[in-house]
Structure formats: structure tokens, C-alpha cells
Design an enzyme around this catalytic site. Structure first.
Site, PDB file in Angstrom:
ATOM      1  N   TYR A  14       0.624  -1.200   0.101  1.00  0.00           N
ATOM      2  CA  TYR A  14      -0.133   0.098   0.126  1.00  0.00           C
ATOM      3  C   TYR A  14       0.922   1.297   0.003  1.00  0.00           C
ATOM      4  O   TYR A  14       0.470   2.343  -0.116  1.00  0.00           O
ATOM      5  CB  TYR A  14      -0.987   0.099   1.209  1.00  0.00           C
ATOM      6  CG  TYR A  14      -2.021  -1.015   1.068  1.00  0.00           C
ATOM      7  CD1 TYR A  14      -2.943  -1.275   0.149  1.00  0.00           C
ATOM      8  CD2 TYR A  14      -1.780  -2.242   2.268  1.00  0.00           C
ATOM      9  CE1 TYR A  14      -3.739  -2.156   0.226  1.00  0.00           C
ATOM     10  CE2 TYR A  14      -2.629  -3.239   2.077  1.00  0.00           C
ATOM     11  CZ  TYR A  14      -3.618  -3.312   1.125  1.00  0.00           C
ATOM     12  OH  TYR A  14      -4.674  -4.306   1.233  1.00  0.00           O
ATOM     13  N   HIS A  19      -4.687   6.114  -0.841  1.00  0.00           N
ATOM     14  CA  HIS A  19      -5.115   5.896   0.365  1.00  0.00           C
ATOM     15  C   HIS A  19      -4.184   6.009   1.651  1.00  0.00           C
ATOM     16  O   HIS A  19      -4.603   6.199   2.607  1.00  0.00           O
ATOM     17  CB  HIS A  19      -6.028   4.451   0.492  1.00  0.00           C
ATOM     18  CG  HIS A  19      -7.213   4.423   0.935  1.00  0.00           C
ATOM     19  ND1 HIS A  19      -8.252   5.639   1.087  1.00  0.00           N
ATOM     20  CD2 HIS A  19      -8.019   3.552   1.512  1.00  0.00           C
ATOM     21  CE1 HIS A  19      -9.320   5.125   1.678  1.00  0.00           C
ATOM     22  NE2 HIS A  19      -9.257   4.031   1.776  1.00  0.00           N
ATOM     23  N   TYR A  64      -5.543  -1.283   9.535  1.00  0.00           N
ATOM     24  CA  TYR A  64      -5.855  -0.899   8.264  1.00  0.00           C
ATOM     25  C   TYR A  64      -7.036   0.018   8.264  1.00  0.00           C
ATOM     26  O   TYR A  64      -7.745   0.450   9.279  1.00  0.00           O
ATOM     27  CB  TYR A  64      -6.539  -2.254   7.553  1.00  0.00           C
ATOM     28  CG  TYR A  64      -5.504  -3.172   7.185  1.00  0.00           C
ATOM     29  CD1 TYR A  64      -4.749  -3.092   5.883  1.00  0.00           C
ATOM     30  CD2 TYR A  64      -5.002  -4.235   8.017  1.00  0.00           C
ATOM     31  CE1 TYR A  64      -3.666  -3.805   5.629  1.00  0.00           C
ATOM     32  CE2 TYR A  64      -3.864  -5.039   7.904  1.00  0.00           C
ATOM     33  CZ  TYR A  64      -3.215  -4.758   6.283  1.00  0.00           C
ATOM     34  OH  TYR A  64      -2.125  -5.619   6.081  1.00  0.00           O
ATOM     35  N   ASN A  66      -9.969   0.841   7.611  1.00  0.00           N
ATOM     36  CA  ASN A  66     -11.588   0.836   7.953  1.00  0.00           C
ATOM     37  C   ASN A  66     -11.773   0.506   9.302  1.00  0.00           C
ATOM     38  O   ASN A  66     -12.938   0.589   9.798  1.00  0.00           O
ATOM     39  CB  ASN A  66     -12.274  -0.285   7.113  1.00  0.00           C
ATOM     40  CG  ASN A  66     -12.351   0.061   5.755  1.00  0.00           C
ATOM     41  OD1 ASN A  66     -11.954   0.801   5.208  1.00  0.00           O
ATOM     42  ND2 ASN A  66     -12.981  -1.265   4.943  1.00  0.00           N
ATOM     43  N   ASN A 113     -14.269   5.730   4.787  1.00  0.00           N
ATOM     44  CA  ASN A 113     -14.366   4.626   5.964  1.00  0.00           C
ATOM     45  C   ASN A 113     -13.523   4.733   6.962  1.00  0.00           C
ATOM     46  O   ASN A 113     -13.596   4.378   8.218  1.00  0.00           O
ATOM     47  CB  ASN A 113     -14.103   3.197   5.286  1.00  0.00           C
ATOM     48  CG  ASN A 113     -15.398   2.642   4.338  1.00  0.00           C
ATOM     49  OD1 ASN A 113     -16.470   3.239   4.434  1.00  0.00           O
ATOM     50  ND2 ASN A 113     -14.992   1.926   3.365  1.00  0.00           N
TER      51      ASN A 113
END
Length: 186
Positions: A14, A19, A64, A66, A113
Site C-alpha cells: 500500500y 489511500h 487498516y 476501515n 471509511n
């Protein structure tokens, strides 16, 4: 004390994605203020230091995106801070052009989120935030694929500049000059 949180997803896959703009901005803040983010506690990677004479914790949740609120809630409770006054969250925003900043003192999750999780865990929409524009997803793209994708070379240059401006805005925010930061960086 201020808790400054950059939102993102852990693990190398990531890194440098849209994000993870919050993680990337936090890295710039850490580098420019000689703070090492290398301690694991409360499901997060963090470091402590002084910025503008103010003790700060720079926090990257490892839950993470969320579930970001779970880690943040533990820091808020343990350090007994008032999230409405002493919490700053930095994250990506697809409704802003790449490299644009928007500072807010409160607001809804707007479909993000990570913010949704923070609001649910803290029980308030009132906490300071710096949104970093990553651009809108193209019509034919899946949203998840877009936010977990990498910037174009041109957009990466714009967001790298935004990370530098985020660091400068953060200094104003923790110096109790939020309105000045909004006027200067929005």
C-alpha cells in the site's frame, strides 16, 4: 499534547497509494521535525516529539483504514486528550483535486471509511482534520481499485507538495491558529 494521526494501510503493497496520503504526510512531518515513528502501541506505529513547543504524538494506525478508529480511541483514552481540541487527523480525499488541501474542525465521514471508524469509536464528528486531495476516480474505475492505486507521475508531484504544505499547516494548527491555517491552506 496533540495527537496527530495520518491514515493509511500498513504493509509495503500500500506504500505511496492514494489511500496512504495520510501516512506519507505524517512521514514528512516526522522528517522535518526530527521525530522517529518507530514504536508500536495500541495497534499503531507512533513516535513522540516536540513541534512548535507542543508535545506531539505522530500516529499511524496499523488496523487498516476501515478500523482506524480502534487505534485512535486507545490513544485518546490512554493520554486523556480531548479529541475536539487535541486531535488532528490527516487523510486522503477523492473529492479534491490532487494536491489540494482542505482543513476542517468537524464534519461527517463523507464516505471515507477511516473517518467513519473514527467517528464511531470517538462518538463525535468534531475533531480537526486536514484532507489531502487525491483526485476523483475515473467513471469506469472501481473506487477501491482507485484509492489503492498509485498516482500518475504528475499527480505524485502535486501531492508531494501537498505533504510539505500539510506540515506547515500542522504547525499552525498545534499553535492554536486553526483559522489562520484554513485561510492560508484551503
Amino acid at each position: 499534547m496533540y495527537i496527530i494521526v495520518g491514515l493509511g494501510n500498513p504493509t509495503p503493497q500500500y506504500e505511496k497509494t492514494r489511500h496512504n496520503a495520510g501516512f506519507d504526510a505524517l512521514d514528512v512531518i516526522a522528517r522535518k521535525n526530527d521525530i522517529q515513528i518507530n514504536t508500536v502501541k495500541f495497534q499503531a506505529l507512533f513516535g513522540s516529539g516536540i513541534i512548535q513547543g507542543q508535545k506531539v504524538l505522530l500516529v499511524k494506525p496499523l488496523t487498516y483504514m476501515n478500523l482506524s478508529g480502534e487505534a485512535i480511541q486507545q490513544f485518546v483514552r490512554f493520554y486523556k486528550i480531548n479529541p475536539e481540541e487535541e486531535l488532528l487527523v490527516i487523510y486522503d480525499d477523492i473529492s479534491l483535486d490532487p494536491g489540494k488541501l482542505r482543513l476542517r474542525k468537524k464534519g461527517s465521514a463523507g464516505g471515507h471509511n477511516g473517518i467513519k471508524s473514527i467517528i464511531a469509536c470517538l462518538g463525535t464528528e468534531t475533531f480537526k482534520r486536514i484532507k489531502i486531495g487525491v483526485g476523483q476516480k475515473p467513471a469506469n474505475w472501481d473506487l477501491i481499485d482507485f484509492v489503492l492505486g498509485h498516482f500518475s507521475k504528475e499527480d505524485r508531484i502535486l501531492v508531494e507538495d501537498a505533504f510539505e504544505r500539510t506540515e506547515a499547516a500542522t504547525k499552525l494548527v498545534i499553535s492554536d491558529q486553526f483559522d489562520k491555517a484554513m485561510n492560508q491552506y484551503n
